[in-house]
Motif scaffolding. Structure first.
Motif, PDB file in Angstrom:
ATOM      1  N   ARG A 102       0.820  -1.208   0.000  1.00  0.00           N
ATOM      2  CA  ARG A 102       0.000   0.000   0.000  1.00  0.00           C
ATOM      3  C   ARG A 102       0.858   1.263   0.000  1.00  0.00           C
ATOM      4  N   ILE A 103       2.006   1.239   0.700  1.00  0.00           N
ATOM      5  CA  ILE A 103       2.837   2.444   0.779  1.00  0.00           C
ATOM      6  C   ILE A 103       3.901   2.508  -0.315  1.00  0.00           C
ATOM      7  N   GLY A 104       3.940   1.474  -1.182  1.00  0.00           N
ATOM      8  CA  GLY A 104       4.794   1.596  -2.356  1.00  0.00           C
ATOM      9  C   GLY A 104       6.071   0.794  -2.366  1.00  0.00           C
ATOM     10  N   ALA A 105       6.179  -0.235  -1.527  1.00  0.00           N
ATOM     11  CA  ALA A 105       7.335  -1.132  -1.650  1.00  0.00           C
ATOM     12  C   ALA A 105       7.261  -1.862  -2.982  1.00  0.00           C
ATOM     13  N   SER A 106       8.429  -2.193  -3.510  1.00  0.00           N
ATOM     14  CA  SER A 106       8.479  -2.922  -4.783  1.00  0.00           C
ATOM     15  C   SER A 106       8.428  -4.428  -4.576  1.00  0.00           C
ATOM     16  N   GLY A 107       9.011  -4.888  -3.469  1.00  0.00           N
ATOM     17  CA  GLY A 107       9.051  -6.320  -3.229  1.00  0.00           C
ATOM     18  C   GLY A 107       9.491  -6.624  -1.812  1.00  0.00           C
ATOM     19  N   VAL A 108       9.355  -7.899  -1.425  1.00  0.00           N
ATOM     20  CA  VAL A 108       9.766  -8.354  -0.097  1.00  0.00           C
ATOM     21  C   VAL A 108      10.537  -9.661  -0.233  1.00  0.00           C
ATOM     22  N   ILE A 109      11.366  -9.943   0.784  1.00  0.00           N
ATOM     23  CA  ILE A 109      12.031 -11.235   0.909  1.00  0.00           C
ATOM     24  C   ILE A 109      11.470 -11.928   2.143  1.00  0.00           C
ATOM     25  N   LEU A 110      10.981 -13.152   1.963  1.00  0.00           N
ATOM     26  CA  LEU A 110      10.430 -13.942   3.065  1.00  0.00           C
ATOM     27  C   LEU A 110      11.266 -15.209   3.224  1.00  0.00           C
ATOM     28  N   GLU A 111      11.834 -15.411   4.415  1.00  0.00           N
ATOM     29  CA  GLU A 111      12.751 -16.520   4.659  1.00  0.00           C
ATOM     30  C   GLU A 111      12.060 -17.686   5.365  1.00  0.00           C
ATOM     31  N   ASP A 112      12.754 -18.834   5.362  1.00  0.00           N
ATOM     32  CA  ASP A 112      12.204 -20.036   5.997  1.00  0.00           C
ATOM     33  C   ASP A 112      12.858 -20.349   7.342  1.00  0.00           C
ATOM     34  N   VAL A 127      15.962 -24.005  10.146  1.00  0.00           N
ATOM     35  CA  VAL A 127      14.871 -23.714   9.216  1.00  0.00           C
ATOM     36  C   VAL A 127      13.594 -24.435   9.636  1.00  0.00           C
ATOM     37  N   LEU A 128      12.479 -23.834   9.264  1.00  0.00           N
ATOM     38  CA  LEU A 128      11.177 -24.447   9.490  1.00  0.00           C
ATOM     39  C   LEU A 128      11.033 -25.709   8.642  1.00  0.00           C
ATOM     40  N   PRO A 129      10.178 -26.639   9.035  1.00  0.00           N
ATOM     41  CA  PRO A 129       9.813 -27.712   8.106  1.00  0.00           C
ATOM     42  C   PRO A 129       9.321 -27.086   6.802  1.00  0.00           C
ATOM     43  N   TYR A 133       6.762 -23.722   6.014  1.00  0.00           N
ATOM     44  CA  TYR A 133       7.154 -22.484   5.324  1.00  0.00           C
ATOM     45  C   TYR A 133       6.313 -22.264   4.070  1.00  0.00           C
ATOM     46  N   LEU A 134       6.062 -23.323   3.328  1.00  0.00           N
ATOM     47  CA  LEU A 134       5.303 -23.167   2.083  1.00  0.00           C
ATOM     48  C   LEU A 134       3.889 -22.680   2.346  1.00  0.00           C
ATOM     49  N   VAL A 135       3.287 -23.087   3.462  1.00  0.00           N
ATOM     50  CA  VAL A 135       1.962 -22.572   3.819  1.00  0.00           C
ATOM     51  C   VAL A 135       2.032 -21.058   4.030  1.00  0.00           C
ATOM     52  N   LYS A 136       3.040 -20.607   4.763  1.00  0.00           N
ATOM     53  CA  LYS A 136       3.208 -19.171   4.990  1.00  0.00           C
ATOM     54  C   LYS A 136       3.450 -18.435   3.673  1.00  0.00           C
ATOM     55  N   LEU A 137       4.338 -18.982   2.852  1.00  0.00           N
ATOM     56  CA  LEU A 137       4.644 -18.362   1.560  1.00  0.00           C
ATOM     57  C   LEU A 137       3.400 -18.268   0.686  1.00  0.00           C
ATOM     58  N   GLU A 138       2.628 -19.339   0.609  1.00  0.00           N
ATOM     59  CA  GLU A 138       1.425 -19.332  -0.235  1.00  0.00           C
ATOM     60  C   GLU A 138       0.408 -18.313   0.251  1.00  0.00           C
ATOM     61  N   GLN A 145      -0.676  -8.192  -4.375  1.00  0.00           N
ATOM     62  CA  GLN A 145      -1.309  -7.909  -5.659  1.00  0.00           C
ATOM     63  C   GLN A 145      -0.249  -7.952  -6.762  1.00  0.00           C
ATOM     64  N   ASP A 146       0.615  -6.932  -6.797  1.00  0.00           N
ATOM     65  CA  ASP A 146       1.685  -6.901  -7.794  1.00  0.00           C
ATOM     66  C   ASP A 146       3.069  -6.955  -7.160  1.00  0.00           C
ATOM     67  N   LEU A 147       3.129  -6.942  -5.847  1.00  0.00           N
ATOM     68  CA  LEU A 147       4.397  -6.929  -5.136  1.00  0.00           C
ATOM     69  C   LEU A 147       5.263  -8.125  -5.528  1.00  0.00           C
ATOM     70  N   VAL A 148       6.554  -7.887  -5.762  1.00  0.00           N
ATOM     71  CA  VAL A 148       7.496  -8.972  -6.025  1.00  0.00           C
ATOM     72  C   VAL A 148       7.767  -9.705  -4.710  1.00  0.00           C
ATOM     73  N   VAL A 149       7.695 -11.023  -4.726  1.00  0.00           N
ATOM     74  CA  VAL A 149       7.979 -11.838  -3.552  1.00  0.00           C
ATOM     75  C   VAL A 149       9.195 -12.716  -3.837  1.00  0.00           C
ATOM     76  N   VAL A 150      10.217 -12.573  -3.004  1.00  0.00           N
ATOM     77  CA  VAL A 150      11.413 -13.410  -3.080  1.00  0.00           C
ATOM     78  C   VAL A 150      11.298 -14.483  -2.007  1.00  0.00           C
ATOM     79  N   ALA A 151      11.314 -15.739  -2.413  1.00  0.00           N
ATOM     80  CA  ALA A 151      11.281 -16.861  -1.475  1.00  0.00           C
ATOM     81  C   ALA A 151      12.722 -17.228  -1.133  1.00  0.00           C
ATOM     82  N   ARG A 152      13.039 -17.175   0.152  1.00  0.00           N
ATOM     83  CA  ARG A 152      14.423 -17.383   0.605  1.00  0.00           C
ATOM     84  C   ARG A 152      14.533 -18.619   1.489  1.00  0.00           C
TER      85      ARG A 152
END
Length: 283
Positions: A102-112, A127-129, A133-138, A145-152
């Motif tokens: 909403r405030i204009g970030a281009s993307g986020v990195i979400l780690e396991d 690391v999580l099982p 982690y995949l449940v959280k990521l999904e 909406q359009d935000l880039v998501v990096v799965a780490r």
């Protein structure tokens, strides 16, 4: 075009996209004059905002507030944000992702990682099982909406690294990051199992990963490079050096070169440039 789609388009272009780690508004002001993309590093933010190591102390409202200030000052730059493990809970992760988009970030990195978390280049990571982690990521992917998501992944066992990299590449995440990757050969192996999914490489001075140029990374099939701490570590060295010199001269400030040195005029011009940039966008 949305901020997320602009970054997505840049990543899809030729070469490796560099994103420079910034830790406060002043470091961002300097970085903005050199690169068009910034990375809000958890390491740098924990150090600058709290004076603490990057082991899970960051509160998400502080991070969101910082990114909001960054976007206001730098409306034309890409902003990739480290959100650690999503601040533990999947529902919180989704709430933070909604706010950042909403405030204009281009993307986020979400780690396991699981708590207690560690810097990606430190020992003792857990690391999580993968399914957890995949449940959280999904959930995060369904929220954005359009935000880039990096799965780490912060996996350290060889078989687990490749299994997780392949699993993350099979999701709708935009980019995959294996943090703390230790060699060029391992970059090649991750590139192979990730298929066509874009890869991100994290470089940090003194970290686990090899020091590579953008050209070398491009040849290895890396699409994005984040430089987590060059501003933070340069400031550390420069401040320590300046204060050591101040002590050596019994408190006498050095002469400031009016062209190349940094004094009040140079700093003021830098900050006035931020004001001008905001006004141009509003107009």
């Amino acid at each position: 075009m949305s901020y997320g789609n602009r970054l997505r388009e840049r990543i899809a272009g030729p070469g490796t996209t560099p994103l420079i780690g910034v830790y406060d508004m002043y470091s961002a002001s300097i970085a903005a004059g050199h690169y068009d993309g910034m990375f809000v590093s958890g390491f740098g933010f924990a150090a600058s905002y709290y004076g603490l190591p990057d082991i899970g102390f960051i509160a998400w409202p502080d991070m969101v507030a910082f990114v909001q200030r960054l976007r206001g000052a730098f409306p034309g730059h890409h902003l990739l944000v480290d959100i650690d493990d999503g601040y533990v809970d999947a529902e919180v992760a989704c709430h933070v992702v909604e706010g950042l988009e909403r405030i204009g970030a281009s993307g986020v990195i979400l780690e396991d990682q699981k708590r207690p978390r560690r810097c990606g280049h430190a020992d003792g990571k857990q690391v999580l099982p993968l399914d957890e982690y995949l449940v959280k990521l999904e959930k995060v992917l369904a929220t954005r909406q359009d935000l880039v998501v990096v799965a780490r992944t912060d996996a350290t066992e060889e078989a687990d690294i490749l299994h997780r990299a392949a699993s993350l590449a099979a999701t709708d995440a935009d980019v995959v990051l294996v943090d703390g990757i230790r060699s060029v050969e391992w970059i090649r192996r991750v590139r192979e199992v990730a298929g066509d999914k874009p890869l991100l490489f994290n470089q940090i001075a003194g970290g686990r990963s090899p020091r590579l140029s953008l050209g070398e990374l491009s040849d290895l099939g890396v699409d994005v490079a984040i430089y987590s701490t060059p501003c933070l570590f340069a400031a550390h060295e420069a401040i320590d050096s300046a204060l050591t010199e101040l002590g050596r001269t019994d408190g006498r400030l050095p002469d400031t070169d009016p062209v190349h040195g940094v004094g009040v005029r140079t700093a003021t011009r830098l900050l006035e440039r931020n004001m001008a940039g905001r006004r141009t966008v509003r107009a």
